[in-house]
Every structure is written in structure tokens, then in C-alpha cells.
Design an enzyme around this catalytic site. Structure first.
Site, PDB file in Angstrom:
ATOM      1  CG  ASN A 220       0.524   5.921  -3.268  1.00 23.53           C
ATOM      2  OD1 ASN A 220      -0.539   5.427  -2.925  1.00 23.53           O
ATOM      3  ND2 ASN A 220       1.683   5.414  -2.909  1.00 23.53           N
TER       4      ASN A 220
ATOM      5  CG  HIS B 201      -0.848   8.470  -0.155  1.00 22.31           C
ATOM      6  ND1 HIS B 201       0.379   7.859  -0.327  1.00 22.31           N
ATOM      7  CD2 HIS B 201      -0.652   9.782  -0.454  1.00 22.31           C
ATOM      8  CE1 HIS B 201       1.274   8.755  -0.694  1.00 22.31           C
ATOM      9  NE2 HIS B 201       0.677   9.935  -0.781  1.00 22.31           N
TER      10      HIS B 201
ATOM     11  CG  ASP C 116       7.997  -3.246  -7.039  1.00 22.87           C
ATOM     12  OD1 ASP C 116       8.434  -2.912  -5.929  1.00 22.87           O
ATOM     13  OD2 ASP C 116       7.573  -2.421  -7.873  1.00 22.87           O
TER      14      ASP C 116
ATOM     15  CG  ASP D 117      -2.907   2.561   2.163  1.00 26.30           C
ATOM     16  OD1 ASP D 117      -1.715   2.478   1.794  1.00 26.30           O
ATOM     17  OD2 ASP D 117      -3.286   3.306   3.089  1.00 26.30           O
TER      18      ASP D 117
ATOM     19  CD  GLU E  48       6.526   0.318  -4.250  1.00 29.99           C
ATOM     20  OE1 GLU E  48       7.170   0.923  -5.103  1.00 29.99           O
ATOM     21  OE2 GLU E  48       6.448   0.696  -3.061  1.00 29.99           O
TER      22      GLU E  48
END
Length: 200
Positions: A54, A59, A46, A63, A89
Site C-alpha cells: 500500500n 492502495h 495473511d 486492493d 488482509e
């Protein structure tokens, strides 16, 4: 048709296989273990503090961070291993013919590689960190491969609880071991226990 089938089974952002591919691979490898007595391991990873990336950078940066980690994981996996995007994630790896100790070292190498990753957004270096949880069969006896996935996720949760940016192997009964061989449990996280026979 083959291209459409591939797109349906792969995450459009990272290009990694999606959760359905993971479930199929888990079932197959688990069946092989039952048949020939081999071992397998699951690693759940994770990205730490993903929401902060973010919220503070955007964002699009989030990504790109996921893409960077996906590429790194693909570069580090063996041909027989499956690396997939589990959701959000989270990433998952299925390692064939691999015991828990070896899988923990694999997870630690990934963690270190992510920490050293030069991830730059708008000329600003953004540190990336991951936590990972590992579980292996038959070291832990489970009835289904999904149970093994749950145990790896429990180890991931414990790694997060202990401060993130670390890897833990679930050895059962709410006990976890790190790469240095130190054991913790929910009752006494500072306790150091004897190495169990599964690593003897």
C-alpha cells in the site's frame, strides 16, 4: 431480495463471503463433528507485508493483490470448503472432514501458489507472499469453534514471528509443526521433537 442478501453477506472487494458467513459455517461444521465424530480444520492466512504494498505502490495495488489472492483461494478450495475474507488482509478457510496434517498441506499448496503468482502492477512484477496458521478438531480439544479459530490465529502469528512465508499447524501447548514435520515451541524455536501420536 436474493441479490441484496448475497451482497450483504459478501465482501464487496473480493466477492468472498464475509466473517458472519464464516461464523455460521464454523458453528455448523463443529456441531457435525460433535455428532458424528468427524474432523475439521481452520486455516488463517495473511498477506505478508501488505502495508508495504500500500505504501510503496498504492492502495489500488493493494486492493488488486487481495483480489488476486481471493481468486486463487477460490480456485484451490473444494466444494465443501468455505473461503472468506476475515478482515483487512486476512483470509480464513473452514475445511470439513479434514485432519490437521491434510489441512497443513492445503495451506502449503496455497502458500506456494501465491508465491508463484504473476502479479504485475504498471509493468512491474510485485512478489506476493502469505503466511498461514492451521488448527484442527478433535486433534486439539476445544469447547467452541471460536477457540479453534483462535488457535489457528496463534499459529499464524508464530509463522509471522518465524519470518513469514510459511505455514504452521498448532498442535497445542504452544507447539507448532511445519510441513517438513519439524516442531517448534516458544521456548526453543530450533528444537526438533518426535512426531506425536496424532500423526502416528
Amino acid at each position: 431480495r436474493a441479490l441484496l442478501d448475497r451482497e450483504a453477506r459478501h465482501d464487496p472487494l473480493t466477492g468472498l463471503p464475509e466473517r458472519r458467513s464464516l461464523e455460521r459455517q464454523l458453528d455448523r461444521v463443529f456441531a457435525d463433528c460433535l455428532e458424528d465424530g468427524s474432523s475439521m480444520a481452520v486455516v488463517m492466512c495473511d498477506l505478508d507485508r501488505f502495508k508495504r504494498i500500500n505504501d510503496r505502490i498504492g492502495h489500488a495495488a493493494g486492493d488488486q493483490a487481495l483480489i488476486a489472492i481471493a481468486r486463487l483461494m477460490e480456485d484451490h478450495r473444494r466444494e465443501t470448503d468455505l473461503c472468506c475474507r476475515y478482515g483487512g488482509e486476512e483470509f480464513a478457510l473452514v475445511l470439513e472432514r479434514t485432519d490437521g496434517e491434510t489441512a497443513l498441506r492445503v495451506a502449503e499448496r496455497l502458500r506456494a501458489a501465491v508465491q508463484q503468482l504473476a502479479f504485475v502492477v504498471r509493468d512491474r512484477k510485485v512478489p506476493l507472499r502469505i503466511s498461514a496458521g492451521v488448527a484442527a478438531f478433535p486433534e486439539i480439544q476445544v469447547k467452541s469453534p471460536q477457540d479453534l479459530l483462535t488457535l489457528a490465529d496463534d499459529a499464524l502469528y508464530e509463522a509471522k514471528r518465524q519470518g513469514r512465508n510459511r505455514c504452521l499447524l498448532n498442535v497445542g501447548r504452544n507447539r507448532f509443526v511445519d510441513v517438513d514435520g519439524d516442531f517448534t515451541d516458544d521456548d526453543d524455536p530450533q528444537q526438533k521433537l518426535e512426531v506425536p501420536t496424532l500423526f502416528g
